[in-house]
Design a protein around this motif. Structure first.
Motif: not given
Length: 272
Positions: A195-197, A98-102, A216-221
């Protein structure tokens, strides 16, 4: 009115608590499954045991490996916290971030530590940023720069130039490696971005076998690289995560699980 408000708060509080407990239970179940599948936890969630970094920027907080840049502690160079448990060659690495907007971060692998800059790594990186402009791409820190943008399957051509850092740098244009050839599409960068939050937990899964590198991020290549550059490519090295030079930010990692694989002897060739 106060009584009515109170009567609503309690059920909402209970519902929220149950959701947290449910999420924690799901996480434990997944961790047990990962261990059964051959993964090993490399972060205990309580201490920095096994990790080496600048504690002015890295700490453990609420079960997470937390990197933070504060207004009074800005960075002059990117700083990594490095796993000291080995130099993985072929492996699968998964976890959550988890990462902040900046924020700007990344997961380095098959990397080498520099001796003239504290806690600096050079090597492949699964890129992560708070605005999700680059999250999922393959960026080689301090060497060939971008090897695949999000949505690209690329072939890195064999390199026939001099091996000096200056000669390699001459082959970089607009922060991308000129020896990169796009050989396929995984979808547009914008469509994969959905697909990325943002500012929430996401999963990552790196599958690194021989010269075949998949993020992969959230199961998506998100990106795929076949690296046929035997001069600059690396077959093994250090693993670490980054806080990047820039404005105040925070990045957190948790549930870091590593599965080392039998070494793939034959290199993958890109399909025409």
């Amino acid at each position: 009115m106060l009584k009515a408000t109170g009567s609503f708060v309690k059920p909402l509080f209970i519902a929220g608590s149950l959701a947290v407990i449910g999420g924690f239970t799901d996480c434990l179940a997944q961790t047990k499954k990962d261990r059964k599948d051959g993964y090993v936890s490399i972060f205990d969630g309580k201490t920095l045991k096994g990790w080496d970094g600048d504690t002015a920027y890295w700490r453990v907080e609420n079960g997470t490996l937390t990197g933070e840049i504060r207004p009074d502690r800005l960075l002059k160079t990117n700083s990594f916290i490095i796993w000291r448990g080995g130099s993985p060659q072929d492996f699968e690495f998964k976890g959550e971030f988890k990462i902040t907007g900046a924020g700007n971060s990344g997961i380095n692998y098959r990397s080498e530590q520099l001796t003239d800059i504290p806690f600096a790594l050079r090597g492949y990186q699964a890129d992560i940023d708070g605005q999700n402009r680059y999250t999922g791409q393959n960026y080689e820190e301090r060497r060939r720069t971008t090897l695949a943008y999000r949505g690209q399957k690329t072939r890195i051509k064999p390199y026939d130039g001099a091996a000096s850092p200056e000669a390699v740098r001459e082959k970089v244009s607009k922060n991308a490696w000129t020896g990169m050839e796009v050989v396929g599409s995984l979808g547009s960068s914008d469509s994969l971005k959905t697909f990325i939050k943002q500012e929430d937990w996401n999963t990552f899964h790196l599958i690194i076998k021989g010269n075949h590198l998949r993020h992969y991020i959230n199961g998506v290549l998100m990106s795929e690289v076949i690296d046929e550059d035997a001069v600059n490519g690396r077959q093994k090295g250090l693993l670490g995560v980054q806080v990047h030079v820039g404005p105040p930010m925070q990045v957190q990692y948790r549930n870091l699980m590593l599965k080392q694989l039998p070494v793939q002897k034959e290199l993958t060739k890109s399909q025409p």
